[in-house]
Structures are given as structure tokens and as C-alpha cells.
Write a protein that holds these residues in place. Structure first.
Motif, short mmCIF file in Angstrom:
data_model
loop_
_atom_site.label_atom_id
_atom_site.label_comp_id
_atom_site.label_asym_id
_atom_site.label_seq_id
_atom_site.Cartn_x
_atom_site.Cartn_y
_atom_site.Cartn_z
N ASN A 175 0.84 -1.19 0.00
CA ASN A 175 0.00 0.00 0.00
C ASN A 175 0.88 1.24 0.00
O ASN A 175 1.74 1.40 0.88
CB ASN A 175 -0.90 0.04 1.24
N ASN A 230 -2.19 6.19 -3.15
CA ASN A 230 -3.47 5.77 -3.75
C ASN A 230 -3.43 4.37 -4.33
O ASN A 230 -4.43 3.91 -4.89
CB ASN A 230 -3.86 6.75 -4.86
N LEU A 231 -2.29 3.69 -4.23
CA LEU A 231 -2.11 2.40 -4.89
C LEU A 231 -2.10 1.26 -3.88
O LEU A 231 -1.43 1.32 -2.86
CB LEU A 231 -0.79 2.39 -5.67
N GLN A 232 -2.84 0.19 -4.20
CA GLN A 232 -2.83 -1.05 -3.43
C GLN A 232 -2.54 -2.21 -4.37
O GLN A 232 -3.18 -2.33 -5.43
CB GLN A 232 -4.17 -1.31 -2.74
N GLY A 273 -4.63 -5.27 -8.27
CA GLY A 273 -4.29 -3.91 -7.88
C GLY A 273 -5.51 -3.01 -7.86
O GLY A 273 -6.48 -3.23 -8.61
N ARG A 274 -5.48 -2.04 -6.98
CA ARG A 274 -6.51 -1.00 -6.93
C ARG A 274 -5.83 0.36 -6.91
O ARG A 274 -4.83 0.55 -6.19
CB ARG A 274 -7.39 -1.14 -5.68
N TYR A 275 -6.38 1.26 -7.67
CA TYR A 275 -5.85 2.63 -7.67
C TYR A 275 -7.01 3.61 -7.53
O TYR A 275 -8.00 3.52 -8.27
CB TYR A 275 -5.07 2.93 -8.95
N THR A 276 -6.88 4.52 -6.56
CA THR A 276 -7.91 5.53 -6.33
C THR A 276 -7.41 6.87 -6.86
O THR A 276 -6.40 7.40 -6.39
CB THR A 276 -8.23 5.66 -4.84
N PHE A 277 -8.09 7.39 -7.85
CA PHE A 277 -7.72 8.66 -8.44
C PHE A 277 -8.11 9.81 -7.50
O PHE A 277 -8.90 9.63 -6.56
CB PHE A 277 -8.38 8.83 -9.81
N ASP A 319 -10.19 -1.24 -10.08
CA ASP A 319 -9.82 -2.52 -9.48
C ASP A 319 -9.62 -3.53 -10.61
O ASP A 319 -10.54 -3.83 -11.36
CB ASP A 319 -10.95 -2.98 -8.54
#
Length: 460
Positions: free
Chosen positions: A193, A196-198, A235-239, A246
Motif C-alpha cells: 500500500n 493511492n495504490l494497493q 491492484g486497486r488505484y484511487t484517483f 480494481d
């Protein structure tokens, strides 16, 4: 004996990792966090269900009367321990659960007690218990099982890991089945983590759904061939505007099957939740071509009301030209052999997932706190699905269902914090077809009622 040996060795390994970490990191001061930051909690859960199902008589072309499918009252209890971290690095999660039937007059695979067969592939009853057949109502098995026994680690603020019997918690395409307990994988995961990236990686050698006591390996679509181990990356990325992307992929080391998904999730400034999603399954042992499902999910609250509207379209051409296929997002064809990270849950009996099927769902629920009834909520939902087919002799698909439900969170007294629920569904299948064929995941008309009482507790 082999299962017992494997369980013992795994438990010893997990405990050994924690013990070793505590000796390495520092004697007493750093080890204090293991217990000081720990928690112990659990629950007692009651589940009563009465489900009747009809059939179809091909000779007369008429539906047959409904008969008992599920009829049981079950109790499930669980107790969990979540430690703090030794030296702010290593910890331990443990959870055990027990289930038993107060009564059971229907099918034994009702998921709220142990089904007394060896695994979801062979379904061989335990001959030592007097179980007369895998579908006999007496083929349940009261008892105790381990849900979680996992060493957990964190390295700074960015990296986490688990090893043992665990439920994946990092981004990926591998998930678990749920009853009042969760399914368990044997293996481990690592997560990263940063801002914004997981990112996540999961590796598993065996699995068990919560209605089985012992783990089992993964098999291919034929239900016989060993498919090796399971793995997943995601992976998940939140802008910066809050939109979440996702993406995940999963496969088997020796098996043919592969899963992947892409999900986009966004909530507008006005509180409208929107989520287009794509699920893909590649399996030459089950499908004639790549199977996929397109989905669109939305939800919004309007004061005391919560509204959901969702739709799906499925392509799942069965390898057998005489059957209409269905797509389930997991790494095994067999239900209970594994599961995936699938967001869609309409709770209207059918999975609405056959080849060529377009389906839609809507739900409205209301919280009655503003009317002087804190803790009470109720609602209605409905779903339908339809598809045409080119399979010779098969009728076009049309199915629909409606549900009413109510929940009450007890506000005071000895059961404060407990939740009482009721869920009733009427499902109608207007397709002239028998149960499970030629539509491979379709049954005839059902009436289904569930009554539940959940009593959570916290010891520490």
C-alpha cells in the motif's frame, strides 16, 4: 490421519513463526503489544429456513407441485482472537467455529452445518457415521472447525503479509464462500500500500468452504483432475477525484482455468454510487469460448430510503452443445471448490447467469428511525432474467423473483446489539425445463423463507 497431521504441522508452523518473531524482536517490552493490542470476539447465530421447490413434467408439459428442498434450524457459534504485533511486526489471528442442527428435514447441503461428505468434487459420505447417501437429510455433521489460523506481518506502513489458514484481504480475484463463517485457504498473501495504490498477491494450495471441516485441493472442470495450486495478482488505484479502478487476475498452476476482472467504482458529489464491471472466465474444460459477464451497479440514499439498481449480461457457451451454460466467477467449476471476488448479490434465489441472459435487479429499503422505531428497517426487491437459446428442444429462458425483508437491531436489554431478520422470496421460472437441465444452473419455482438471529459479543 493425513488431514490431522497437516493441521497439526500448520498450527505448529504458525505458532513457531510468532514465537520466533517475539524472540528476535525483543524480549518483554516489544512483546507486550501482542496481548495488549489484541481482541477477542465472537457470535452465536441462529438460522431457520423453509424452502420448497417445484419441478417440470416433460410428458405433460406442466409444472409439478412444490416439495421440501431445505427445512432446517441451525446454530453456529464462533470465537476469534486477533493479536497485536510483536515488535510492531508479527501477530496471530485465530478463529474457530461450531455448528449443529436443531432439526433438518431437507437436503443436507444447506451450508449452515457441516455436510458429511469428503469434498465438493467426490461428495462421498462418511461411511462411519451412518449417512445413507450424500443427499440424505441425515448426512449433516455437527462439529467444530478452524476458520483462521494465520501468522500476520507488517513491515513499515506499506507492506503486509499473512501465512496459514486465511481469508484473502489484499486486491485480487480469489475470494471465499460465506455462511456465518468464512471459507479458508491454505497458503499466504502479501500486500503493498502506497498513497493511492494497493497491490496484492495470493497463493493457495488448498481450500475449504465453511460447510466442510477439512481442506481439499483444486480440480479442473471434470471434477477429477488435479489443477495444482491457485494464485492471484491484483491492484486497486484511487484517483484524486475518488474514482477507484480494481483489476485482478487469477489462475491455477496445473489447471486450465483463469479468471480476471475489471471494476470501476465512483460516488458522485450527490451520493450516487456507480460501478461498471467486467468478469471473465477462461476454461476449455467447461466453455466453448471465453465466458464473461458485464455488470452495472448503482445505489443512492434518499433520506431514510436506500435504492439499488443493477443489471448484468452473461455469455457462457457450454462445451456440451446440448446444454445452456452458466458462468460463476471462481477458479473451480464445482461450487464450494473455491470462490472469487464477485460483487453482485441480489438475494433473489437465481444467479441469473446463463448464456445469453440479460438480467436486472432493483431494491428499496427504509430505515424507520425517523418514525420512532430505531434499529428497524424493511424493504422489497425484485429481479428478472431472460435469454433466447439455439439449443435444440430447449425453451427460451424467462425467470423472475420478488422478496420482502425486515431487520431489527435490538436496542436494549440482555440481547442489546443482536439482530433479528426475516427474508421471504417467491421465485418463478416460466421456462419449460427441468431442474438443472438443459439450463445448467436453473431450477423451477420456489418459495423461500429465512429467519435469523445473530448475537455478537466482545470479550476484549
Amino acid at each position: 490421519m493425513e488431514k490431522l497431521f497437516k493441521r497439526s504441522m500448520l498450527s505448529m508452523a504458525v505458532v513457531g513463526v510468532i514465537a520466533g518473531a517475539s524472540m528476535i524482536t525483543a524480549p518483554t517490552a516489544q512483546a507486550e503489544g501482542f496481548f495488549e493490542d489484541s481482541s477477542i470476539s465472537g457470535g452465536i447465530n441462529f438460522w431457520f429456513r423453509d424452502r420448497t421447490r417445484g419441478g417440470f413434467d416433460s410428458a405433460t408439459g406442466q409444472d409439478t407441485p412444490k416439495t421440501t428442498n431445505l427445512d432446517h434450524g441451525s446454530v453456529m457459534m464462533n470465537l476469534g482472537f486477533a493479536s497485536g504485533y510483536v515488535g510492531d511486526v508479527a501477530g496471530l489471528d485465530l478463529n474457530v467455529y461450531s455448528t449443529f442442527d436443531l432439526y433438518n428435514n431437507g437436503s443436507p447441503d444447506h451450508e449452515m452445518n457441516f455436510w458429511n461428505v469428503n469434498n465438493p468434487y467426490d461428495m462421498q459420505p462418511d461411511a462411519n457415521t451412518g449417512c445413507e447417501g450424500e443427499w440424505d437429510s441425515g448426512c449433516t455433521d455437527n462439529g467444530v472447525a478452524v476458520q483462521t489460523a494465520a501468522a500476520k506481518f507488517k513491515f513499515g506502513d506499506s507492506v503486509t503479509a499473512k501465512a496459514g489458514w486465511f481469508q484473502p484481504s489484499v486486491p485480487g480475484a480469489i475470494g471465499v464462500n460465506w455462511s456465518y463463517a468464512a471459507g479458508s485457504y491454505t497458503g499466504g498473501e502479501i500486500g503493498y500500500n502506497q498513497d493511492n495504490l494497493q497491490l496484492g498477491f495470493v497463493y493457495a494450495t488448498e481450500y475449504k468452504a465453511p460447510w466442510f471441516k477439512d481442506t481439499y485441493g483444486f480440480r479442473e472442470a471434470d471434477g477429477k483432475t488435479d489443477a495444482g495450486d491457485a494464485y492471484s495478482i491484483g491492484g486497486r488505484y484511487t484517483f484524486d477525484n475518488g474514482l477507484l479502478l480494481d483489476v485482478a487476475y487469477a489462475g491455477l498452476t496445473d489447471g486450465d482455468r483463469k479468471n480476471a476482472h475489471v471494476k470501476v467504482k465512483y460516488t458522485t458529489d450527490g451520493g450516487l454510487y456507480l460501478s461498471p464491471q467486467l468478469y471473465v472466465v477462461e476454461d476449455d474444460g467447461q466453455f466453448d469460448s471465453t465466458a464473461f459477464q458485464l455488470a452495472f451497479l448503482s445505489a443512492k440514499s434518499f433520506g431514510a430510503y436506500n435504492v439499488r439498481a443493477e443489471a448484468t449480461y452473461t455469455v457462457a457457451e457450454d462445451k456440451d452443445a446440448s446444454l445452456i451454460g452458466n458462468m460463476s466467477y471462481r477458479l473451480t467449476k464445482a461450487y464450494g471448490g473455491s470462490n472469487g471476488t464477485y460483487d453482485i448479490w441480489w438475494n433473489n434465489r437465481s444467479d441469473f447467469n446463463h448464456d445469453g441472459e440479460f438480467a436486472a435487479f432493483a431494491s428499496v429499503a427504509r430505515d424507520f428511525t425517523d418514525l420512532g422505531a430505531p434499529g428497524f428497517s424493511a424493504g422489497i426487491s425484485g429481479a428478472f432474467g431472460m435469454a433466447s437459446t439455439d439449443v435444440a428442444g430447449a425453451d427460451d429462458l424467462f425467470e423472475y423473483a420478488g422478496s420482502v425483508f425486515a431487520n431489527y437491531a435490538i436496542q436494549n436489554g440482555a440481547l442489546q446489539g443482536a439482530n433479528l431478520g426475516m427474508y421471504y422470496t417467491e421465485y418463478v421460472n416460466d421456462t419449460d425445463a427441468g431442474n438443472w437441465a438443459p439450463y445448467t444452473n436453473l431450477f423451477q419455482d420456489e418459495s423461500d423463507i429465512k429467519v435469523t438471529l445473530t448475537i455478537p459479543f466482545t470479550i476484549k
